[in-house]
Design a protein around this motif. Structure first.
Motif, PDB file in Angstrom:
ATOM      1  N   ILE B 157       0.813  -1.222   0.000  1.00 42.25           N
ATOM      2  CA  ILE B 157       0.000   0.000   0.000  1.00 42.25           C
ATOM      3  C   ILE B 157       0.844   1.268   0.000  1.00 42.25           C
ATOM      4  O   ILE B 157       0.371   2.333  -0.355  1.00 42.25           O
ATOM      5  CB  ILE B 157      -1.019   0.030   1.167  1.00 42.25           C
ATOM      6  CG1 ILE B 157      -0.326   0.038   2.530  1.00 42.25           C
ATOM      7  CG2 ILE B 157      -1.985  -1.115   1.064  1.00 42.25           C
ATOM      8  CD1 ILE B 157      -1.299   0.259   3.688  1.00 42.25           C
ATOM      9  N   CYS B 317      -6.930   2.623  11.448  1.00 44.69           N
ATOM     10  CA  CYS B 317      -5.769   2.473  10.555  1.00 44.69           C
ATOM     11  C   CYS B 317      -5.410   3.772   9.839  1.00 44.69           C
ATOM     12  O   CYS B 317      -6.269   4.468   9.324  1.00 44.69           O
ATOM     13  CB  CYS B 317      -6.073   1.389   9.531  1.00 44.69           C
ATOM     14  SG  CYS B 317      -4.774   1.174   8.315  1.00 44.69           S
ATOM     15  N   ILE B 318      -4.113   4.067   9.823  1.00 41.01           N
ATOM     16  CA  ILE B 318      -3.637   5.228   9.070  1.00 41.01           C
ATOM     17  C   ILE B 318      -2.839   4.795   7.838  1.00 41.01           C
ATOM     18  O   ILE B 318      -2.115   5.595   7.256  1.00 41.01           O
ATOM     19  CB  ILE B 318      -2.804   6.188   9.955  1.00 41.01           C
ATOM     20  CG1 ILE B 318      -1.639   5.450  10.627  1.00 41.01           C
ATOM     21  CG2 ILE B 318      -3.696   6.873  10.994  1.00 41.01           C
ATOM     22  CD1 ILE B 318      -0.675   6.382  11.371  1.00 41.01           C
ATOM     23  N   ARG B 319      -2.965   3.530   7.470  1.00 37.02           N
ATOM     24  CA  ARG B 319      -2.395   3.020   6.215  1.00 37.02           C
ATOM     25  C   ARG B 319      -0.891   3.237   6.110  1.00 37.02           C
ATOM     26  O   ARG B 319      -0.403   3.725   5.097  1.00 37.02           O
ATOM     27  CB  ARG B 319      -3.075   3.683   5.006  1.00 37.02           C
ATOM     28  CG  ARG B 319      -4.577   3.570   4.945  1.00 37.02           C
ATOM     29  CD  ARG B 319      -5.026   2.214   4.451  1.00 37.02           C
ATOM     30  NE  ARG B 319      -6.470   2.208   4.200  1.00 37.02           N
ATOM     31  CZ  ARG B 319      -7.390   1.858   5.095  1.00 37.02           C
ATOM     32  NH1 ARG B 319      -7.030   1.497   6.315  1.00 37.02           N
ATOM     33  NH2 ARG B 319      -8.669   1.863   4.777  1.00 37.02           N
ATOM     34  N   CYS B 320      -0.187   2.884   7.166  1.00 37.81           N
ATOM     35  CA  CYS B 320       1.266   3.075   7.128  1.00 37.81           C
ATOM     36  C   CYS B 320       1.971   1.884   6.510  1.00 37.81           C
ATOM     37  O   CYS B 320       3.112   1.986   6.086  1.00 37.81           O
ATOM     38  CB  CYS B 320       1.795   3.313   8.537  1.00 37.81           C
ATOM     39  SG  CYS B 320       1.728   1.838   9.566  1.00 37.81           S
ATOM     40  N   GLY B 321       1.309   0.733   6.516  1.00 37.64           N
ATOM     41  CA  GLY B 321       1.923  -0.453   5.921  1.00 37.64           C
ATOM     42  C   GLY B 321       2.912  -1.180   6.830  1.00 37.64           C
ATOM     43  O   GLY B 321       3.482  -2.196   6.430  1.00 37.64           O
ATOM     44  N   ALA B 322       3.116  -0.692   8.040  1.00 34.38           N
ATOM     45  CA  ALA B 322       4.098  -1.344   8.928  1.00 34.38           C
ATOM     46  C   ALA B 322       3.706  -2.788   9.224  1.00 34.38           C
ATOM     47  O   ALA B 322       4.567  -3.661   9.342  1.00 34.38           O
ATOM     48  CB  ALA B 322       4.245  -0.564  10.232  1.00 34.38           C
ATOM     49  N   CYS B 323       2.404  -3.050   9.320  1.00 29.39           N
ATOM     50  CA  CYS B 323       1.981  -4.416   9.614  1.00 29.39           C
ATOM     51  C   CYS B 323       2.387  -5.360   8.485  1.00 29.39           C
ATOM     52  O   CYS B 323       2.694  -6.523   8.729  1.00 29.39           O
ATOM     53  CB  CYS B 323       0.476  -4.476   9.865  1.00 29.39           C
ATOM     54  SG  CYS B 323      -0.541  -3.776   8.552  1.00 29.39           S
ATOM     55  N   ILE B 346      -3.329  -5.788   7.406  1.00 21.17           N
ATOM     56  CA  ILE B 346      -4.419  -4.814   7.327  1.00 21.17           C
ATOM     57  C   ILE B 346      -5.450  -5.283   6.310  1.00 21.17           C
ATOM     58  O   ILE B 346      -6.658  -5.166   6.533  1.00 21.17           O
ATOM     59  CB  ILE B 346      -3.914  -3.376   7.015  1.00 21.17           C
ATOM     60  CG1 ILE B 346      -5.089  -2.400   6.858  1.00 21.17           C
ATOM     61  CG2 ILE B 346      -3.053  -3.310   5.769  1.00 21.17           C
ATOM     62  CD1 ILE B 346      -6.002  -2.291   8.050  1.00 21.17           C
ATOM     63  N   CYS B 377       1.874  -1.759  14.989  1.00 14.76           N
ATOM     64  CA  CYS B 377       0.831  -0.850  14.500  1.00 14.76           C
ATOM     65  C   CYS B 377       0.857   0.466  15.294  1.00 14.76           C
ATOM     66  O   CYS B 377       0.721   0.475  16.508  1.00 14.76           O
ATOM     67  CB  CYS B 377      -0.540  -1.493  14.608  1.00 14.76           C
ATOM     68  SG  CYS B 377      -1.858  -0.357  14.149  1.00 14.76           S
ATOM     69  N   PRO B 378       1.029   1.586  14.600  1.00 20.11           N
ATOM     70  CA  PRO B 378       1.185   2.860  15.303  1.00 20.11           C
ATOM     71  C   PRO B 378      -0.080   3.329  16.016  1.00 20.11           C
ATOM     72  O   PRO B 378      -0.001   4.227  16.853  1.00 20.11           O
ATOM     73  CB  PRO B 378       1.573   3.827  14.192  1.00 20.11           C
ATOM     74  CG  PRO B 378       1.037   3.219  12.945  1.00 20.11           C
ATOM     75  CD  PRO B 378       1.136   1.738  13.145  1.00 20.11           C
ATOM     76  N   VAL B 379      -1.224   2.733  15.668  1.00 20.84           N
ATOM     77  CA  VAL B 379      -2.455   3.121  16.360  1.00 20.84           C
ATOM     78  C   VAL B 379      -3.028   1.934  17.133  1.00 20.84           C
ATOM     79  O   VAL B 379      -4.209   1.902  17.466  1.00 20.84           O
ATOM     80  CB  VAL B 379      -3.488   3.699  15.375  1.00 20.84           C
ATOM     81  CG1 VAL B 379      -3.053   5.086  14.919  1.00 20.84           C
ATOM     82  CG2 VAL B 379      -3.683   2.804  14.173  1.00 20.84           C
ATOM     83  N   ILE B 381      -3.888  -1.161  16.674  1.00 22.77           N
ATOM     84  CA  ILE B 381      -5.012  -2.006  16.284  1.00 22.77           C
ATOM     85  C   ILE B 381      -4.659  -3.441  16.682  1.00 22.77           C
ATOM     86  O   ILE B 381      -3.602  -3.934  16.312  1.00 22.77           O
ATOM     87  CB  ILE B 381      -5.275  -1.917  14.770  1.00 22.77           C
ATOM     88  CG1 ILE B 381      -5.608  -0.478  14.387  1.00 22.77           C
ATOM     89  CG2 ILE B 381      -6.400  -2.860  14.354  1.00 22.77           C
ATOM     90  CD1 ILE B 381      -5.741  -0.242  12.899  1.00 22.77           C
ATOM     91  N   ILE B 383      -4.582  -6.386  15.740  1.00 24.99           N
ATOM     92  CA  ILE B 383      -4.822  -7.124  14.499  1.00 24.99           C
ATOM     93  C   ILE B 383      -5.021  -8.625  14.742  1.00 24.99           C
ATOM     94  O   ILE B 383      -5.972  -9.204  14.226  1.00 24.99           O
ATOM     95  CB  ILE B 383      -3.703  -6.850  13.473  1.00 24.99           C
ATOM     96  CG1 ILE B 383      -3.649  -5.352  13.168  1.00 24.99           C
ATOM     97  CG2 ILE B 383      -3.927  -7.646  12.179  1.00 24.99           C
ATOM     98  CD1 ILE B 383      -2.462  -4.921  12.336  1.00 24.99           C
TER      99      ILE B 383
END
Ligand code: SF4
Lengths: 297, 492, 219
Positions: B157, B317-323, B346, B377-379, B381, B383
């Motif tokens: 992403i 989710c802020i769509r960082c892609g770290a996951c 995600i 995950c920076p927020v 979540i 998962i």
């Protein structure tokens, strides 16, 4: 002794020295994002309940016994409820929560006194500590599930941080790699425990494989649902340990043990493994020859 | 290439073949492994000296707070944007959003659309839609441009073309645009710059995504490195921003912590080259910028996720892609194997809501539940918990809890249910369990050495000659749990 | 019912009832005790780490630096603001080392190809900088339009040394951004770049290939 849910709320700031922190009780409403609770270790108890887990029971009883012996060496009386079966995790992670709840419910009554419940597995420990409260939420057993959850300890964590175990190494020099299971590392938050225990052993050289925090690919039913992916993961894990120069490895969970050691054996790679408790017990005791059958995979 | 096909049912069936293909392709595996290793290291370095856990708590708090007021904030955002001269549109699903964008283009007689990176537009399949209407839609983010030239979909992403190496990209640019083959990344980039500059000058409409929409001020924030986002939102006479309804933030003050988390988590940067905050169309006297700015708010399944307190967390989710970067499964099979717009962890917690569990039943199981995703995950979540929730819904596995995701129960099979029932039967009857396990320990020589999927890569586990129950019983013959021998020393 | 009403209704009539309230107890407050010199050092270090160029100058000699920078690159022309003080100073200096000076005083529609193809460099003011991330705060205006800092291959930004904030949050608070956001506000940290080809950094993919910061009053 029940788990305290404390939250540290920091004021936002980039660098540690710059921050101001306040300790607050978690308000119920924000629990949803307060995933990490700080554990307060109890003083060393006189007695513990030992929850052996089904994998240990069937495949690696020596590891369970080693755990019992290490606890007893610390002067703790170990109670092994004979009615224990399984924590329910296999069904839980597969989505069969009714079945998981039924099995878990049959276990809740095994620990009537207020002793800690020690579990020689991060994964079963994580199931009991972290997921029992959710599983029983809104059911008549909710209170007893919460009470059990709050008393669950991963055994190596318990030995190190509650018993303050001192390990005198009686074994021959050897080299090992450690694989801390993902559940021990992330659900139980005990990633630093294995290294600290092994590092007490003066004749043991601990080598670190590449990406030590990466999953070995076990994941319960994942290994059979997605065999190719799981196979690639465990193959990488085996190779990383061999590359690191370890002829043997130890791990905190029997699922990982079965997976990694089984892969090395099948692929005829020079790596054997055992549960960290078996290993620790061998190092501090002088076992009669042949007393450790089943230890090597 | 292991490209997903368009039909969703086949997405499920093709998961294993595609995974096998990806695993067998050393190029793909090396590309992903190298990229993911680099991203993990960079992230770690970027957070050095930060109180990461406190910052993650804050990030989760900000997003959760915004979600807790979502309908009010959306109205506030709309009111402030409207007052600023930005036109706000609402779309129930991707098709409606596509139509809104088409209508804007048609009204302007626009034939050429240039696009900045937007995962929501991928979700809507906007490019195909516009092309079918005779409107050219060209991606301008270099990675998206490469993927579009290759007629593929993004495999990540944040870094859409991460599955390709330089040679592959050089060949592609050569075949499609006549760029000379080269391993010089600067040369390849410069040649793409040339081609895309022309397009920016000609484009009638720019379409972009949005990273944060600030309700308090009516501001659309875009995070990027290349400058194509700025170009897209400035050069054409009309800018259409498209975003999911969950992207709204309450206050301007909420932006800095999330920005700090986003760029460090995504690519290990302290900050991206550009952080672009747009609040108005071109004002009288200003010499550039679009004369019309539109925001399309897309629901597309998000409001159903919103119904449930647990599933709601997905929307943080802020769509960082770290996951994805930290996922051992994603790293090995790559993004295309999942067959969905959002791959990896995600994707596995989001796509079932967008497409239904029936069309995405492979996703929640494609995880060892190792928890690496939730850890980074920076927020915050959870998962893995959400994956378990979706697994539970896939088999309708809990009579006490509702299943509400579309397509729930799709994986419930008689045989499997019976197996678990049998498992339950044995494990909730301790005597039976002890008898069964003792007998199997005795008969362990009869246990088959071939266990299908397991023994393909591992030897079969061997039952021990006696169970721990038996060992413990032998040690303390009179029911251990009542024995009162204090401080028994076992040290020999 | 319109899509708007449908969506809002679904959000308001949640099956699980209203979302539990989340207190804003984690209010953010920045604590950074950097001196002016530390802020400038940190800004410069981070800006240089992302390929930006930083020159420290005095209030009087910055135009010499500007001329130098342009000459080194062989710039044929320079786009400057007309009203902003930096534009006025440049004009007034009549510096012999400066190339042809251009203004962005017509709508983009009137001279798009020239801007895209023939302008070699632009100089703009900034509203300050952020030390924590090595970032410039740029608010385009009618005098310094949005494409000015984006299209020409070289962007030169003039930064007042005493306008460096510790953090983004501090800048937002002290400059009171929330009271009125401009048409476009930008944070700029280095020249345009991409890593989309095999994680290899390349500069100038869409925007400027070079970002040069002239810090005024840093003597
Ligand atoms: S789920 Fe978390 S880690 Fe994954 S993309 Fe979203 S914010 Fe990033």
């Amino acid at each position: 002794m029940t788990r305290e849910t404390l939250r540290i709320l920091y004021f936002y700031s980039g660098i540690a020295v710059d921050s101001t922190s306040t300790v607050l009780q978690t308000p119920e409403q924000v629990k949803i994002i307060m995933t990490d609770a700080i554990r307060v270790y109890p003083p060393k108890p006189r007695k513990v309940y030992f929850y052996g887990t089904c994998l240990i029971d069937l495949f690696y009883p020596d590891a369970g016994l080693a755990g019992v012996q290490l606890l007893e060496r610390e002067g703790i009386e170990v109670v092994f409820p004979q009615n224990q079966t399984c924590c329910g995790q296999p069904a839980y992670t597969s989505g069969y929560h009714d079945e998981a709840r039924a099995v878990a419910a049959s276990q809740l009554g095994l620990f009537p006194d207020d002793w800690p419940i020690v579990v020689p597995s991060g994964s079963c420990g994580g199931m009991m500590r972290k997921h029992y409260p959710d599983l029983f939420r809104g059911t008549p057993q909710a209170d007893s599930a919460n009470a059990v959850a709050g008393r669950v300890w991963e055994l190596t964590d318990f030995l190190l941080n509650v018993c303050h175990i001192k390990l005198d190494d009686l074994g021959e020099p050897t080299t090992v790699a450690l694989h801390t299971s993902c559940s021990a590392r992330r659900e139980m938050g005990v990633a630093d425990v294995g290294p600290r225990l092994l590092d007490q052993l003066k004749n043991v050289t601990r080598v670190e494989q590449a990406r030590p925090e990466e999953c070995c690919g076990f994941g319960g039913t994942f290994a059979v649902r997605h065999p190719e992916i799981s196979g690639a993961m465990v193959t990488d894990k085996v190779e990383s340990m061999i590359t690191a120069g370890a002829p043997e490895f130890v791990t905190t969970d029997c699922g990982c043990l079965m997976n990694i050691a089984g892969c090395a054996e099948k692929a005829e790679r020079p790596l054997t493994g055992q549960h960290i408790l078996s290993f620790l017990w061998q190092r501090v005791s002088t076992p009669a020859p042949g007393n450790d059958d089943g230890a090597q995979s | 290439m292991n490209q997903p096909s368009q039909h969703p049912h086949s997405v499920v069936q093709e998961f294993h073949p595609r995974a096998r293909e990806a695993l067998a392709n050393p190029q793909i595996r090396a590309n992903f492994r190298k990229a993911m290793d680099g991203l993990m290291t960079k992230r770690q370095t970027a957070f050095e000296g930060w109180e990461l856990e406190a910052l993650r708590d804050l990030g989760a708090n900000i997003r959760q707070r915004a979600l807790s007021k979502l309908p009010d904030l959306l109205e506030q955002l709309e009111a402030n944007l409207t007052a600023n001269g930005v036109q706000v549109h609402w779309a129930n699903d991707g098709d409606e959003a596509c139509q809104i964008i088409r209508d804007i283009c048609v009204a302007r007689e626009a034939k050429k659309v240039i696009k900045g990176k937007s995962m929501v537009s991928e979700e809507m399949e906007l490019n195909h839609y516009l092309e079918a209407q005779g409107i050219e839609a060209l991606e301008s983010d270099l990675g998206e441009y490469i993927v579009q030239l290759a007629e593929e979909t993004p495999s990540h992403i944040i870094m859409p073309a991460i599955h390709k190496n330089t040679t592959e990209i050089s060949d592609l640019l050569h075949d499609k645009t006549g760029t000379e083959r080269s391993h010089d990344v600067n040369y390849l980039t410069a040649s793409a710059r040339q081609q895309l500059r022309e397009k920016f000058m000609q484009a009638d409409v720019g379409v972009s995504g949005v990273n944060f929409a600030v309700a308090e001020t009516g501001t659309l924030c875009l995070v990027e490195n290349e400058g194509n986002g700025r170009m897209t939102t400035t050069a054409p006479a009309c800018h259409i921003a498209v975003t999911g309804i969950e992207k709204v933030l309450e206050k301007l003050d909420d932006v800095p912590p999330l920005l700090a988390l986003l760029t460090r988590s995504a690519t290990g940067q302290h900050i991206t080259t550009y952080f672009n905050m747009i609040s108005r169309p071109r004002q009288p006297g200003e010499q550039d910028g679009p004369e019309a700015v539109h925001l399309v708010l897309v629901d597309n399944g998000r409001s159903s996720i919103y119904q449930d307190n647990e599933l709601l967390e997905t929307l943080r989710c802020i769509r960082c892609g770290a996951c994805m970067n930290h996922c051992p499964v994603y790293t090995r099979v790559g993004g295309h194997t999942y067959g969905t717009t959002y791959p990896g962890p995600i994707g596995s917690i989001l796509m079932p809501h967008l497409l239904g569990l029936d069309e995405t039943q492979h996703m929640p199981t494609a995880s060892s539940l190792c928890g690496a995703c939730g850890e980074v995950c920076p927020v915050k979540i959870p998962i893995p918990d959400l994956l378990v929730r979706l697994r539970r819904e896939s088999v309708d596995g809990d009579k006490l809890r509702v299943s509400e995701v579309r397509g729930h129960g799709v994986k419930r099979r008689r045989v499997e249910s019976l197996a678990w029932l049998g498992w339950q039967w044995m494990h909730s009857r301790p005597q039976l369990y002890r008898l069964g396990t003792a007998v199997s320990a005795r008969l362990r020589a009869l246990v088959p050495q071939k266990l299908g999927a397991w023994t393909r890569y591992r030897s079969a586990p061997r039952l021990a000659p006696q169970t721990l129950h038996q060992m413990m019983q032998k040690r303390t013959p009179t029911a251990a749990n009542t024995s009162q021998q204090p401080h028994r020393e076992a040290t020999r | 019912m319109s899509a708007r009403e449908q969506i809002l209704q679904r959000l308001r009539e949640r099956r699980d009832g209203p979302v539990p309230e989340v207190p804003a107890s984690l209010t953010t407050s920045m604590v950074r005790d950097w001196s002016a010199a530390e802020k400038l050092d940190r800004f410069q270090q981070l800006m240089e780490s992302v390929h930006g160029e930083v020159h420290r100058t005095s209030a009087t000699d910055w135009i010499d630096t500007l001329a130098d920078v342009l000459e080194k690159r062989g710039a044929r022309n320079l786009l400057i603001p007309r009203l902003h003080d930096i534009g006025a100073q440049i004009l007034a200096s009549d510096h012999p080392g400066l190339p042809e000076l251009l203004h962005y005083d017509a709508p983009i529609e009137d001279w798009r190809p020239t801007l895209f193809n023939d302008v070699d460099a632009a100089v703009t003011s900034t509203r300050g900088a952020i030390a924590e991330t090595g970032t410039l705060i740029v608010w385009p205006t009618a005098d310094e339009p949005r494409l000015m800092s984006l299209v020409p291959p070289v962007h030169i930004a003039i930064l007042e040394a005493d306008q460096i904030f510790s953090t983004f949050q501090e800048a937002i608070a002290l400059q009171n951004w929330a009271s009125r956001m401009p048409t476009n506000a930008l944070l700029v940290s280095g020249p345009s770049k991409t890593a989309d080809i095999e994680q290899t950094l390349a500069y100038g993919v869409h925007g400027p290939k070079e970002l040069i910061v002239i810090v005024v009053g840093a003597d």
